[in-house]
Design a protein around this motif. Structure first.
Motif, PDB file in Angstrom:
ATOM      1  N   LYS A 138       0.676  -1.354   0.013  1.00 17.69           N
ATOM      2  CA  LYS A 138       0.050   0.016  -0.048  1.00 17.69           C
ATOM      3  C   LYS A 138       1.072   1.168  -0.035  1.00 17.69           C
ATOM      4  O   LYS A 138       0.200   2.270  -0.089  1.00 17.69           O
ATOM      5  N   PHE A 139       2.073   0.961  -0.025  1.00 18.85           N
ATOM      6  CA  PHE A 139       2.765   2.352   0.033  1.00 18.85           C
ATOM      7  C   PHE A 139       3.812   2.371  -1.209  1.00 18.85           C
ATOM      8  O   PHE A 139       4.437   1.057  -1.485  1.00 18.85           O
ATOM      9  N   ARG A 140       4.426   3.427  -1.545  1.00 21.55           N
ATOM     10  CA  ARG A 140       5.457   3.484  -2.548  1.00 21.55           C
ATOM     11  C   ARG A 140       6.690   4.225  -1.923  1.00 21.55           C
ATOM     12  O   ARG A 140       7.640   4.236  -2.503  1.00 21.55           O
ATOM     13  N   THR A 141       6.447   5.167  -1.110  1.00 20.36           N
ATOM     14  CA  THR A 141       7.398   5.965  -0.454  1.00 20.36           C
ATOM     15  C   THR A 141       7.389   5.947   1.002  1.00 20.36           C
ATOM     16  O   THR A 141       6.523   5.432   1.575  1.00 20.36           O
ATOM     17  N   SER A 160       7.222   8.516   3.084  1.00 23.97           N
ATOM     18  CA  SER A 160       6.126   9.274   3.665  1.00 23.97           C
ATOM     19  C   SER A 160       4.692   8.638   3.798  1.00 23.97           C
ATOM     20  O   SER A 160       4.195   8.577   4.696  1.00 23.97           O
ATOM     21  N   GLU A 161       4.628   7.761   2.566  1.00 25.75           N
ATOM     22  CA  GLU A 161       3.223   7.083   2.675  1.00 25.75           C
ATOM     23  C   GLU A 161       3.267   5.980   3.722  1.00 25.75           C
ATOM     24  O   GLU A 161       2.346   5.722   4.400  1.00 25.75           O
ATOM     25  N   GLU A 199       2.922   7.307   7.107  1.00 26.40           N
ATOM     26  CA  GLU A 199       1.422   7.838   7.277  1.00 26.40           C
ATOM     27  C   GLU A 199       0.593   6.539   7.629  1.00 26.40           C
ATOM     28  O   GLU A 199      -0.174   6.480   8.441  1.00 26.40           O
ATOM     29  N   LEU A 200       0.783   5.549   6.771  1.00 28.89           N
ATOM     30  CA  LEU A 200       0.285   4.208   7.256  1.00 28.89           C
ATOM     31  C   LEU A 200       0.399   3.706   8.844  1.00 28.89           C
ATOM     32  O   LEU A 200      -0.630   3.205   9.138  1.00 28.89           O
TER      33      LEU A 200
END
Lengths: 308, 230
Positions: free
Chosen positions: A2-5, A7-8, A11-12
């Motif tokens: 669900k994340f690519r970076t 920062s993502e 956030e998760l």
């Protein structure tokens, strides 16, 4: 995933309340369709191999096939009997263990690529020494490996982790960033602090070139693993103290991509430049070639009598 | 995303010294062996880029041959692979290739076997870092194959409906396709379809695909069990 970076990823973790390691285990199961206990067991087995490699590097003969390297980890440990290490004991442990695993790798022993074989000493060096020092259960180290994997996943997909593509900054640098972030989590830091540690560590390795003498994963790769373990400890300590990576870690990863792409091929694991092409580096390469030729000639000589 | 999961970053369990040059090379050899179906009698191994520059020091030659022999990435016999191949009578030829190549770490394999039947295979594989690989060419067909997932490689005639037939067979077994690549030599000529699947491939399904109209041969590739054997 669900994340690519990073920062993502941060956030998760913030929205789920999970650590990076625990979130990564969930994401891994979603990707593979396997049960958490199975994925956990696979990672736990990897950690077992890492501990075994530390032990072998500290006790067995790690002289490489080329004969150029080996036994440096044992030298570092032995010297401590007579001279207090300038680094201090814990950092010296991490460094020696990293050297040990890297030497096992160079001698064609069994290791876990983290993220690569050329950088395989850093995470075990940091993890095994930290576990011994603080008496942590294996379980926490295995979750920390998932955390290191999450960080490496972002770096690998947005930049690179192999020296052939991005130079040693991509290889050793990625491992340092992964170890630093995971160590922050092991020491009770937040996911946000872990992500700052990645940026702090990566910034310090930008521009590092891959210049392996004779094209072997030995000089300077092994000592860079030793140095890398120490850098990871420093980055984790800074992040845990609240030091931030002012340039966001995701932007640092983009800079690594930019710098690595701009690097000439001679500095990307081809042994065409840097330390590999110094007078001594070239001499070592010539000696290796001659050794190989002589071995071949001897081999032919042994076979010749058959028909004659 | 080039790297799909946590174990493409942490891992593989391997014998050193280089994940790209050693573990990745073992995996390329393993894919080639699975596609050929047997240990080759003859293997021409052509290295490009960084592989060509440093293959001897990294044991890339030893590693590719280990894969051709079916060794896992952490098999302790890897350092002795050339001797073992010689004992088995495998004829080996190593070359340093010149010219364009798709990745800094590229190897081309030209394999042949006589037993149990004559067969040939050419394959171009790239080692993209951390032991991960991409096979980019099989028998001069452009493909994309990582070996991470159970994979079907299907040689068939280029005719309308063949791909629909294949995918409906998979649909009936509830097998999901993660990645698919199709290439053909020319309109209505030979074609090669590569399907990377999320789940295991039942043997019965392979038989059904083999029996599908215009399908010439079905191969399977799966590297998910290629470590921890030693």
């Amino acid at each position: 995933m669900k994340f690519r970076t990073l920062s993502e990823l941060g956030e998760l973790c913030a929205s789920s309340g999970l650590s990076i390691g625990r979130l990564m285990l969930e994401e891994q199961c979603a990707e593979s369709g396997k049960q958490p206990q199975d994925e956990f067991a696979k990672m736990a087995a990897y950690y077992g191999v890492m501990k075994e490699a530390v032990q072998r590097g500290l006790t067995e003969n790690t002289t490489s096939r080329s004969g150029l390297t080996g036994l440096d980890a044992q030298r570092v440990i032995a010297k401590r009997q007579t001279l207090e290490p300038s680094l201090g004991g814990p950092a010296s442990d991490a460094m020696a263990y990293a050297l040990a695993v890297s030497e096992v790798n160079a001698s064609m022993g069994r290791i876990i690529a983290t993220p690569t074989a050329g950088s395989c000493g850093i995470i075990p060096g940091v993890f095994v020494s930290t576990q011994e020092r603080f008496g942590l259960p294996d379980e926490e180290l295995v979750y920390a490996l998932f955390a290191a994997g999450a960080i490496g996943y972002v770096i690998a997909n947005n930049s690179f982790v192999s020296g052939a593509e991005g130079g040693c900054q991509a290889e050793v640098g990625s491992a340092i960033g992964m170890a630093a972030g995971a160590l922050v989590e092991l020491r009770g830091g937040t996911p946000a602090q872990a992500i700052h540690a990645v940026g702090l560590a990566l910034k310090n390795t930008l521009g590092l070139i891959c210049d392996p003498v004779g094209g072997l994963v030995e000089i300077p790769c092994i000592v860079r693993n030793g140095f890398g373990a120490v850098t990871a400890l420093a980055a984790a300590d800074m992040a845990l103290a609240g030091v931030r990576s002012v340039i966001p870690s995701d932007e640092v990863i983009q800079v690594m991509l930019e710098v690595g792409s701009a690097m000439p091929e001679i500095h990307r694991e081809t042994a065409g430049g840097g330390l590999a092409q110094t007078p001594t580096g070239r001499k070592i390469m010539d000696d290796l070639k001659n050794k190989k030729k002589q071995a071949k000639a001897k081999d032919m000589g042994n076979k010749a009598p058959e028909g004659s | 995303m080039r790297f799909k999961d946590v174990f493409s970053i942490i891992g593989p369990s391997m014998v050193g010294p280089s994940s790209s040059h050693t573990a990745g090379a073992v995996r390329i050899g393993l894919v080639a062996r699975q596609l050929l179906g047997v240990t080759p009698d003859k293997a021409e191994i052509i290295f490009y880029g960084s592989f060509a520059a440093t293959y001897q020091g990294h044991g890339t030659d030893v590693a590719v041959v280990s894969g051709l022999l079916g060794f896992a990435t952490d098999d302790r016999r890897i350092p002795q692979a050339l001797d073992i191949a010689e004992e088995l009578g495998v004829e080996l030829d190593f070359e340093q290739g010149k010219g364009l190549h798709p990745h800094p770490n590229t190897v081309k394999l030209i394999l042949s076997a006589e037993q149990p039947e004559a067969r040939k295979l050419t394959l171009i594989g790239t080692s993209i870092g951390g032991g991960n690989i991409e096979i980019v060419e099989v028998n001069e067909f452009a493909v994309k194959l990582t070996g991470v997932y159970p994979t079907l490689v299907i040689r068939h005639a280029d005719r309308p409906g063949v791909i629909a037939d294949l995918t409906s067979l998979l649909k009936n077994e509830s097998v999901n396709i993660g990645h698919m690549s199709v290439d053909r030599k020319g309109r209505s000529g030979d074609a090669l379809t590569v399907l990377e699947l999320d789940g295991a491939i039942p043997a019965e399904l392979i038989e059904r695909i083999q029996a599908t109209a215009h399908v010439q041969h079905v191969y399977t590739v799966d590297l998910s069990q290629t470590e921890g054997s030693s």
